[in-house]
Scaffold this motif. Structure first.
Motif, short mmCIF file in Angstrom:
data_model
loop_
_atom_site.label_atom_id
_atom_site.label_comp_id
_atom_site.label_asym_id
_atom_site.label_seq_id
_atom_site.Cartn_x
_atom_site.Cartn_y
_atom_site.Cartn_z
N LEU A 372 0.82 -1.21 0.00
CA LEU A 372 0.00 0.00 0.00
C LEU A 372 0.85 1.27 0.00
O LEU A 372 0.58 2.22 -0.74
CB LEU A 372 -0.92 0.02 1.22
CG LEU A 372 -2.10 -0.95 1.23
CD1 LEU A 372 -2.83 -0.87 2.57
CD2 LEU A 372 -3.06 -0.68 0.09
N TYR A 373 1.89 1.28 0.85
CA TYR A 373 2.61 2.54 1.12
C TYR A 373 4.10 2.49 0.81
O TYR A 373 4.81 3.47 1.03
CB TYR A 373 2.41 2.94 2.58
CG TYR A 373 0.99 2.84 3.05
CD1 TYR A 373 -0.03 3.57 2.44
CD2 TYR A 373 0.63 1.99 4.10
CE1 TYR A 373 -1.35 3.47 2.86
CE2 TYR A 373 -0.69 1.87 4.53
CZ TYR A 373 -1.67 2.61 3.90
OH TYR A 373 -2.97 2.50 4.31
N GLY A 374 4.59 1.32 0.35
CA GLY A 374 6.02 1.22 0.03
C GLY A 374 6.93 1.16 1.24
O GLY A 374 8.12 1.48 1.14
N TYR A 622 -14.43 1.29 -0.87
CA TYR A 622 -13.78 2.08 -1.92
C TYR A 622 -12.60 1.31 -2.50
O TYR A 622 -12.43 1.21 -3.73
CB TYR A 622 -13.34 3.42 -1.33
CG TYR A 622 -12.83 4.45 -2.30
CD1 TYR A 622 -13.23 4.47 -3.64
CD2 TYR A 622 -11.98 5.45 -1.85
CE1 TYR A 622 -12.77 5.45 -4.50
CE2 TYR A 622 -11.52 6.44 -2.71
CZ TYR A 622 -11.91 6.43 -4.04
OH TYR A 622 -11.45 7.40 -4.88
N PHE A 623 -11.78 0.72 -1.61
CA PHE A 623 -10.65 -0.09 -2.07
C PHE A 623 -11.14 -1.30 -2.86
O PHE A 623 -10.55 -1.68 -3.88
CB PHE A 623 -9.80 -0.54 -0.89
CG PHE A 623 -8.72 0.43 -0.50
CD1 PHE A 623 -7.45 0.33 -1.04
CD2 PHE A 623 -8.98 1.45 0.40
CE1 PHE A 623 -6.45 1.22 -0.70
CE2 PHE A 623 -7.98 2.35 0.76
CZ PHE A 623 -6.72 2.24 0.21
N ARG A 624 -12.21 -1.94 -2.40
CA ARG A 624 -12.69 -3.12 -3.10
C ARG A 624 -13.17 -2.77 -4.51
O ARG A 624 -13.02 -3.56 -5.44
CB ARG A 624 -13.82 -3.77 -2.30
CG ARG A 624 -13.33 -4.45 -1.02
CD ARG A 624 -14.44 -5.20 -0.33
NE ARG A 624 -14.86 -6.36 -1.09
CZ ARG A 624 -15.81 -7.20 -0.70
NH1 ARG A 624 -16.44 -6.99 0.46
NH2 ARG A 624 -16.15 -8.23 -1.44
N PHE A 629 -5.24 -3.30 -3.26
CA PHE A 629 -3.87 -2.78 -3.19
C PHE A 629 -3.64 -1.69 -4.24
O PHE A 629 -2.50 -1.45 -4.64
CB PHE A 629 -2.86 -3.93 -3.36
CG PHE A 629 -2.81 -4.86 -2.18
CD1 PHE A 629 -2.29 -4.47 -0.97
CD2 PHE A 629 -3.33 -6.15 -2.29
CE1 PHE A 629 -2.26 -5.33 0.11
CE2 PHE A 629 -3.31 -7.02 -1.21
CZ PHE A 629 -2.77 -6.61 0.01
N ASN A 630 -4.71 -1.04 -4.64
CA ASN A 630 -4.62 0.03 -5.63
C ASN A 630 -3.76 1.17 -5.07
O ASN A 630 -4.11 1.79 -4.06
CB ASN A 630 -6.03 0.53 -5.96
CG ASN A 630 -6.04 1.59 -7.03
OD1 ASN A 630 -5.52 2.68 -6.85
ND2 ASN A 630 -6.64 1.26 -8.17
N ARG A 631 -2.64 1.44 -5.74
CA ARG A 631 -1.70 2.43 -5.20
C ARG A 631 -2.24 3.86 -5.28
O ARG A 631 -1.87 4.70 -4.45
CB ARG A 631 -0.35 2.33 -5.93
CG ARG A 631 0.46 1.08 -5.61
CD ARG A 631 0.79 0.96 -4.12
NE ARG A 631 1.70 1.95 -3.64
CZ ARG A 631 3.03 1.79 -3.57
NH1 ARG A 631 3.59 0.66 -3.95
NH2 ARG A 631 3.80 2.75 -3.09
N PHE A 637 -5.21 7.45 0.85
CA PHE A 637 -5.38 7.04 2.26
C PHE A 637 -4.12 7.37 3.06
O PHE A 637 -4.20 7.71 4.24
CB PHE A 637 -5.69 5.54 2.33
CG PHE A 637 -6.34 5.12 3.63
CD1 PHE A 637 -7.62 5.54 3.96
CD2 PHE A 637 -5.66 4.31 4.53
CE1 PHE A 637 -8.22 5.17 5.14
CE2 PHE A 637 -6.26 3.93 5.73
CZ PHE A 637 -7.55 4.36 6.03
N LYS A 638 -2.97 7.29 2.42
CA LYS A 638 -1.71 7.65 3.06
C LYS A 638 -1.72 9.12 3.49
O LYS A 638 -1.23 9.47 4.57
CB LYS A 638 -0.55 7.39 2.09
CG LYS A 638 0.83 7.71 2.61
CD LYS A 638 1.86 7.39 1.53
CE LYS A 638 3.26 7.79 1.94
NZ LYS A 638 4.25 7.49 0.89
N VAL A 639 -2.30 9.97 2.66
CA VAL A 639 -2.42 11.39 3.02
C VAL A 639 -3.29 11.52 4.26
O VAL A 639 -2.96 12.28 5.19
CB VAL A 639 -3.01 12.20 1.85
CG1 VAL A 639 -3.35 13.62 2.28
CG2 VAL A 639 -2.04 12.22 0.67
#
Length: 675
Positions: A372-374, A622-624, A629-631, A637-639
């Protein structure tokens, strides 16, 4: 005096010097930290220049940093690896730290400087984060007595000192009662129904204590398997009673009076500050805003969930009738739930444990964070720790240091029950440096024994992912000011990142990537994975009612509903009556060990677990839609994770999702409405 806490730590990443210090170092270090912080406050107050955002608000944000680090370290250790000395010291230091906090918020000269900056600084001249800090600083003073007269301020000081002492005492009583009880079994017949793995752990516990037979304790990894599998109903009842009477045994460790005093003092404090109740005070700084909205939210869910929950319990009653049980009791619940699970899905949690060795689950959680976030996680052996069982990982992003992560997985006598995330250092940007956080996860999972590694139930798998979600909230922090960083957000928003992570445990493809037998490496068969996913909603309505009962009880305590003549047990029963599907068991009460709301930070906020489920279900939906694992979605989401408390949480969510959250995703996931 040689005290490592009073000098630069000179450790990798300036990490806490656990192995260089003695427990006797804490008190002088904290006293010195208080004195130093007071000098820094005096410099702000005595500054002859007109108050500005820099010389007042930022200066206050920077004041007391060494004290904060040392105190965080002390109280974290007191939760995870305590002893009599540390517990007594906590009783001594807590009121001193409460008094220090009052010295700041009740300092009239300091408040006048803050008030002038607040009134005279145009909002347009500040960044959004700067304004949030100014607003939070001003409110932290007005909400903590700055506007009171001298007599009222003195009373507030007394209340805060008493509350700090009572909360420490409450926690210590619960820990003592947890450690004091054992169920000692000497007859093989009394072990009927228990899996061999459970028996082996209980046998090892008995050997540690120098007795024959098997020992079960009130620690979750010991108690829960017994309640699920032990056929002897009288022994299940005994263990249930011991757990449900923790700190409610009419002895020196009884918390009933602590509960009354804490509730009364919180109510008095709220009224002193001009609020109707403690809940009104707390919810002013929450997404829910006021008690009526929380009450409506809880009752709305109760109406939807109760019919489904009743059907679930009826199924258990039907199975129990085959054992000639006329009236199902709370101590029967886990046992017949497991029987129903086996009948309905043809699997048991215990049978699946070999496929969830702790190390594999940890790697799986790290894998999610990487995809997800590297982020990458590398074990460090040069970082000091408070116990040999603790592991430390360096977290990196694109090869650059991001954070330290401490993990502590197994129960000990010096560790309180449950699972939690905390920090030893928060994130901030200070004098050109991005100071990265030091985060900790503490759990109570089954220990390895003999040649068998720690094996987790699926419930423990989700617990690990939950706490790791909290950890990611801290790890991803990227703000200027520490008081707005990471998990320093509204408490009904803080559970979103943790509960969001649990969703990954139910994805078939991801689950199959790490659920492998610890001996053979054989993947968990797809048919078993299908059963886990199919059982995602198993007993969900009952669990919803259980969570709602805790939320309603919390709200009742903190909306001034406890009458002076109420017995605690009777008060509980009256408040949660609508949510109860089992008869009450005389002599039991949960309030005396309800650590989330009395010593913990969830007072008038326990509802936030269900509130955040609305957010997490909507976010994961939303992810589904786009790929779990949509970057691109992960970057959004990371923000959200990185912003901490620098943006209003509803605005943060809308920026991520494109709209406000919808309750429909939660209701669908829970099976309370059709898909």
């Amino acid at each position: 005096m040689h005290n490592p806490l009073l000098k630069p730590f000179n450790t990798p990443f300036n990490s806490f010097p656990f192995e260089n210090i003695n427990q006797e170092d804490f008190k002088p270090a904290i006293l010195d930290g208080i004195a130093q912080a007071k000098q820094e406050i005096a410099q702000i107050v005595n500054n002859p220049a007109d108050p500005t955002f820099d010389n007042t608000i930022i200066a206050l944000e920077k004041a007391g940093k060494p004290l904060h680090v040392i105190a965080e370290g002390f109280f974290n250790i007191n939760s995870a690896e305590t002893n009599d000395y540390l517990q007594n010291l906590a009783q001594e230091l807590s009121p001193l730290l409460a008094a220090y906090g009052n010295d700041i918020t009740l300092n009239e000269s300091l408040f006048q400087r803050i008030k002038k900056v607040f009134n005279d600084t145009p909002k347009s001249s500040l960044s959004e984060e700067e304004y949030r800090l100014l607003d939070k600083t001003y409110k932290s003073f007005t909400r903590n007595g700055a506007l009171l007269d001298a007599v009222q301020k003195e009373r507030l000081r007394y209340i805060d000192k008493e509350l700090s002492t009572l909360k420490v005492k409450f926690s210590q009583n619960v820990l003592h009662e947890t450690n004091a009880y054992t169920l000692h079994i000497t007859s093989e017949q009394d072990m009927d129904g228990l899996p061999e793995s459970v028996k082996s752990v209980a046998k090892e516990e008995a050997e540690k204590r120098g007795v024959e037979g098997w020992i079960f304790t009130l620690q979750f990894p010991s108690m829960m398997p017994f309640m699920k599998y032990a056929k002897k109903r009288n022994l299940r009842k005994e263990l249930y009673l011991a757990s449900s009477k923790k700190a409610f045994n009419k002895n020196e460790y009884d918390n009933e009076e602590c509960v009354r005093k804490i509730v009364a003092l919180r109510q008095e404090r709220a009224e002193l500050l001009g609020y109707e109740t403690h809940a009104h005070f707390i919810l002013e700084e929450r997404m829910a805003a006021e008690p009526k909205q929380v009450e409506d939210f809880l009752h709305n869910l109760l109406i939807k969930a109760k019919p489904f929950a009743q059907k679930e319990i009826d199924q258990l009653r039907h199975i129990a009738s085959a054992d000639d049980i006329d009236e199902l009791m709370p101590y029967d619940h886990a046992y017949y739930v497991e029987k129903l699970r086996e009948a309905k899905y043809n699997f048991s949690e215990e049978a699946l444990k070999p496929y969830f060795p702790l190390e594999s689950v940890i790697k799986a959680a790290f894998d999610v964070a990487n995809r997800l976030y590297g982020l990458t996680f590398d074990r460090r052996n040069d970082i000091q720790k408070y116990h040999q069982e603790v592991d430390v990982f360096e977290v990196s992003e694109n090869g650059k240091h991001k954070a330290l992560l401490y993990v502590d997985w197994f129960p000990r006598e010096g560790k309180r029950a449950g699972a939690w995330m905390t920090s030893y250092r928060g994130q901030s940007k200070f004098e050109g440096q991005n100071i990265r956080p030091h985060i900790s996860i503490v759990c109570n999972f089954s220990r390895p024994y003999e040649d068998i590694p720690s094996l987790l139930t699926f419930n423990e798998v989700t617990t690990l992912f939950h706490e790791f979600g909290h950890a990611l909230h801290g790890i991803m922090a990227d703000t200027v000011y520490e008081s707005l960083s990471g998990t320093n957000v509204y408490w009904d928003f803080v559970e979103l990142p943790s509960q969001f992570m649990e969703n990954y445990c139910y994805d078939k493809t991801f689950l199959s990537s790490f659920a492998k037998h610890y001996k053979t490496g054989e993947p968990l068969p797809l048919v078993e994975i299908d059963k886990i996913v199919a059982s995602a909603n198993f007993m969900e309505a009952y669990q919803t009612l259980r969570q709602l009962s805790f939320g309603l009880l919390d709200l009742a305590y903190h909306t001034n509903q406890l009458r002076p003549d109420d017995a605690i047990a009777e008060f509980e029963r009256r408040i949660v009556a609508e949510t109860q599907l089992y008869p009450a068991v005389e002599g039991t009460a949960m309030s005396p060990s309800f650590s989330h709301i009395f010593p913990g930070g969830y007072s008038a906020g326990y509802y936030s677990y269900k509130w955040a489920e609305v957010l997490d279900a909507d976010a994961y939906a939303y992810f589904r839609e786009k790929g779990i694992f949509n970057r691109e979605i992960a970057e959004k989401f990371k923000v959200l994770l990185s912003k901490g408390g620098t943006v209003d949480p509803m605005q943060l969510y809308k920026d991520f999702r494109g709209r406000k959250p919808s309750i429909d995703a939660l209701l669908k996931r829970a099976g309370l409405i059709s898909n």
